[in-house]
Design an enzyme around this catalytic site. Sequence first.
Site, PDB file in Angstrom:
ATOM      1  N   LYS A 191       1.036  -1.148  -0.046  1.00  9.28           N
ATOM      2  CA  LYS A 191       0.096  -0.099   0.129  1.00  9.28           C
ATOM      3  C   LYS A 191       0.714   1.210   0.075  1.00  9.28           C
ATOM      4  O   LYS A 191       1.730   1.392   0.950  1.00  9.28           O
ATOM      5  CB  LYS A 191      -1.026   0.049   1.226  1.00  9.28           C
ATOM      6  CG  LYS A 191      -1.879   1.244   1.016  1.00  9.28           C
ATOM      7  CD  LYS A 191      -2.709   1.654   2.242  1.00  9.28           C
ATOM      8  CE  LYS A 191      -1.923   2.691   3.046  1.00  9.28           C
ATOM      9  NZ  LYS A 191      -1.893   4.038   2.442  1.00  9.28           N
TER      10      LYS A 191
ATOM     11  N   GLU B 286      10.393   0.610  10.349  1.00  9.30           N
ATOM     12  CA  GLU B 286      11.034   1.647  10.342  1.00  9.30           C
ATOM     13  C   GLU B 286      10.516   2.888  10.614  1.00  9.30           C
ATOM     14  O   GLU B 286       9.742   3.330   9.822  1.00  9.30           O
ATOM     15  CB  GLU B 286      11.834   1.645   8.929  1.00  9.30           C
ATOM     16  CG  GLU B 286      13.407   2.331   8.737  1.00  9.30           C
ATOM     17  CD  GLU B 286      13.080   3.892   8.264  1.00  9.30           C
ATOM     18  OE1 GLU B 286      12.766   4.639   9.307  1.00  9.30           O
ATOM     19  OE2 GLU B 286      12.980   4.219   7.165  1.00  9.30           O
TER      20      GLU B 286
ATOM     21  N   CYS C 192      13.330  10.599   7.736  1.00  9.92           N
ATOM     22  CA  CYS C 192      13.457   9.882   9.119  1.00  9.92           C
ATOM     23  C   CYS C 192      15.092   9.942   9.619  1.00  9.92           C
ATOM     24  O   CYS C 192      15.279  10.019  10.624  1.00  9.92           O
ATOM     25  CB  CYS C 192      12.970   8.329   8.871  1.00  9.92           C
ATOM     26  SG  CYS C 192      13.739   7.563   7.733  1.00  9.92           S
TER      27      CYS C 192
ATOM     28  N   GLU D 131      10.160  14.617  16.408  1.00 10.12           N
ATOM     29  CA  GLU D 131      10.549  14.571  15.039  1.00 10.12           C
ATOM     30  C   GLU D 131       9.422  15.758  13.994  1.00 10.12           C
ATOM     31  O   GLU D 131       8.358  15.556  14.179  1.00 10.12           O
ATOM     32  CB  GLU D 131      10.087  13.429  14.236  1.00 10.12           C
ATOM     33  CG  GLU D 131      10.620  13.056  12.870  1.00 10.12           C
ATOM     34  CD  GLU D 131      10.295  11.815  12.559  1.00 10.12           C
ATOM     35  OE1 GLU D 131       9.330  11.064  12.560  1.00 10.12           O
ATOM     36  OE2 GLU D 131      11.409  11.287  11.796  1.00 10.12           O
TER      37      GLU D 131
HETATM   38  P1  NAI Z   1       1.683   7.771   8.711  1.00 10.55           P
HETATM   39  O1  NAI Z   1       2.668   6.840   9.812  1.00 10.55           O
HETATM   40  O2  NAI Z   1       0.337   8.148   9.274  1.00 10.55           O
HETATM   41  O3  NAI Z   1       1.756   7.349   7.328  1.00 10.55           O
HETATM   42  C1  NAI Z   1       2.596   6.305   6.824  1.00 10.55           C
HETATM   43  C2  NAI Z   1       1.733   5.177   6.171  1.00 10.55           C
HETATM   44  O4  NAI Z   1       1.014   4.552   6.868  1.00 10.55           O
HETATM   45  C3  NAI Z   1       0.540   5.566   5.006  1.00 10.55           C
HETATM   46  O5  NAI Z   1       0.595   4.758   3.948  1.00 10.55           O
HETATM   47  C4  NAI Z   1      -0.458   5.751   5.626  1.00 10.55           C
HETATM   48  O6  NAI Z   1      -1.686   5.574   4.772  1.00 10.55           O
HETATM   49  C5  NAI Z   1      -0.306   4.295   6.572  1.00 10.55           C
HETATM   50  N1  NAI Z   1      -1.385   4.158   7.711  1.00 10.55           N
HETATM   51  C6  NAI Z   1      -2.058   5.508   8.337  1.00 10.55           C
HETATM   52  N2  NAI Z   1      -2.860   4.672   9.198  1.00 10.55           N
HETATM   53  C7  NAI Z   1      -2.702   3.382   9.141  1.00 10.55           C
HETATM   54  C8  NAI Z   1      -3.153   2.266   9.892  1.00 10.55           C
HETATM   55  N3  NAI Z   1      -4.376   2.568  10.863  1.00 10.55           N
HETATM   56  N4  NAI Z   1      -2.898   1.159   9.520  1.00 10.55           N
HETATM   57  C9  NAI Z   1      -2.298   0.773   8.364  1.00 10.55           C
HETATM   58  N5  NAI Z   1      -1.663   1.786   7.686  1.00 10.55           N
HETATM   59  C10 NAI Z   1      -1.909   3.186   8.152  1.00 10.55           C
HETATM   60  O7  NAI Z   1       2.600   9.322   8.660  1.00 10.55           O
HETATM   61  P2  NAI Z   1       1.771  10.686   8.378  1.00 10.55           P
HETATM   62  O8  NAI Z   1       0.869  10.978   9.194  1.00 10.55           O
HETATM   63  O9  NAI Z   1       1.966  10.702   6.805  1.00 10.55           O
HETATM   64  O10 NAI Z   1       3.252  11.525   8.968  1.00 10.55           O
HETATM   65  C11 NAI Z   1       3.176  11.894  10.178  1.00 10.55           C
HETATM   66  C12 NAI Z   1       4.439  11.917  10.882  1.00 10.55           C
HETATM   67  O11 NAI Z   1       5.240  10.683  10.612  1.00 10.55           O
HETATM   68  C13 NAI Z   1       5.597  12.921  10.054  1.00 10.55           C
HETATM   69  O12 NAI Z   1       5.481  14.307  10.248  1.00 10.55           O
HETATM   70  C14 NAI Z   1       7.033  12.171  10.533  1.00 10.55           C
HETATM   71  O13 NAI Z   1       7.338  12.694  11.655  1.00 10.55           O
HETATM   72  C15 NAI Z   1       6.519  10.763  10.546  1.00 10.55           C
HETATM   73  N6  NAI Z   1       6.848   9.934   9.328  1.00 10.55           N
HETATM   74  C16 NAI Z   1       8.071   9.223   9.412  1.00 10.55           C
HETATM   75  C17 NAI Z   1       8.452   8.617   8.295  1.00 10.55           C
HETATM   76  C18 NAI Z   1       9.467   7.617   8.208  1.00 10.55           C
HETATM   77  O14 NAI Z   1      10.049   7.576   7.268  1.00 10.55           O
HETATM   78  N7  NAI Z   1       9.955   7.256   9.344  1.00 10.55           N
HETATM   79  C19 NAI Z   1       7.524   8.750   6.990  1.00 10.55           C
HETATM   80  C20 NAI Z   1       6.258   9.363   7.172  1.00 10.55           C
HETATM   81  C21 NAI Z   1       6.147  10.198   8.370  1.00 10.55           C
END
Ligand code: NAI
Length: 497
Positions: A183, A257, A292, A392
């Site tokens: 996804k 990660e 990240c 972060e």
């Molecule tokens: P997120 O963690 O919500 O999104 C990442 C992925 O998880 C997306 O594909 C999203 O659709 C999916 N997701 C969201 N809720 C889910 C659920 N209940 N079950 C399964 N999958 C789900 O991140 P978001 O809201 O876009 O960003 C928020 C903060 O997270 C950022 O400001 C940053 O600090 C951190 N982040 C860290 C990342 C990394 O590379 N470690 C990447 C993206 C965000």
Amino acid sequence: MNISVSISNLGLMPIYGPFIGGTFRDSAPNGTFPAIDPATGEHLADVARCGAAEVDEAVRAARAAFPAWKATSVEVRSALLLKLADAIERDLERLTIIDTLDVGRARSEVRGDHLKAISQFRYFAGAILTYEDYGRPIPNGYFVARREPIGVCGQIIPWNVPAIMAAFKLAPALAAGNTVVLKPDENASLSTMELARHIAEIFPPGVVNIVPGYGHEAGAALTAHPGVSKLSFTGSGEIGRIISHAGADRLVPVSLELGGKGANIVFPDIEDVDAVVDNALVASMYCNGQSCLAGSRLFLHDSLYDDFMHCLSVAAKRLTIGAPMNETTRIGCLVSEKQGQRVLGYIDAGKKEGAGLVVGGGRKSVAGHEFGYFIEPTVFEVRNEMRIAQEEIFGPVLSVVRWKDYETMIQEANGTVYGLSAGVYTSSIATAMDAANRLEAGSIWINQFSNLATGVPFGGVKESGHGSEHCRETLNLYTHVKAVTFQGRVAAPWYAV
Ligand code: NAI
Ligand code: MG
């Protein structure tokens, strides 16, 4: 230079249905969501909003494809991964433009994402050929520990570096003989959907399935599906916890990660201040800080603090903020209004906490791109306990901490919940080695930052997650061990006395 591109010339599909069993489905019963250019607000395409029904179909397709894919030789899997890398390479400029428009980051950086993706597919095409099982003779026979694919892998990726993320997940899983349901993120689906078009030409149907959609719908359905045997996630710690619980409920392995708050540490004995300044800026501002592994905390020694800060602020002001499509742009726009507001909220919080704003701190308007959240490279002088030094931010915001005492500095550098990345700048090997031993992070870079040469393990400790990607060991995350013990002919049971 003309940086405007006609979207109609990019060959985008008007609607991307779910990619299941080797073809794009025409429709999604739950409708679609728009892919938009975060710099201009322009509509790029529509993407299916997958729900439980599409995820179920995708998992069924992946399960159906698994036995035959598992039975292919490593040579066949390797050859197909190489073909995919070649296809991306041939399509590099188009994919780069699509991603640049979809995520708002500078085009030169995004091209680098796709080059990294190509190298991931090639790396795992090679690594799987020498990923040999092990074994040895034992009394009356021998054993072999076979590494077998786990089954259907459910993979969920974020929006910051979509091409890299898709490759980090797909390459090792496929090399090891698994099938996949992936996804992409709802803010950045297009390059993954376009990758699916290449995959359709190369891989057997059902080996890779892509279900775009929202996290709480497609994402939640994927993590809960009983046909998924392994979960892998990159994203926020908050959602990482939810995925971990979902894995625990079904007792399937999970690799994560998550976020970071990397410490970049400058010792008093550095030789070239300007070079370290450049490294510190790339570490914190690459990807507009939406990374990240960003070195978002800079620990500067007291003895060079003032000179260094002067050079740093001059260099930060020089970073070109501009249209993402312009090749000379260094800082593009953030991925969404939500992310823009989040980053501005942290800048505000920093000011309220009493952090000293050295440079930046505002939103900049870029001609023709007034819709976008272009945030100036921002540098704060902070104390390590402040929120902007602990949480972060995921934006172009660098928090600088002054240090004098080595022990205190190491404690502070380790004093966050995260443990993904750290950098050390020194002329002394002894200092570098001691700091590298003591820093709590999955990646330590000496006299550099973010150098992920192909095959270097990448993964976090503490709340940054677990499981190393980007390396040979990643194949262990996508296989389980089956020990087969042989004896030439049946004799008395081995435990007989
Ligand atoms: P997120 O963690 O919500 O999104 C990442 C992925 O998880 C997306 O594909 C999203 O659709 C999916 N997701 C969201 N809720 C889910 C659920 N209940 N079950 C399964 N999958 C789900 O991140 P978001 O809201 O876009 O960003 C928020 C903060 O997270 C950022 O400001 C940053 O600090 C951190 N982040 C860290 C990342 C990394 O590379 N470690 C990447 C993206 C965000
Ligand atoms: Mg977008």
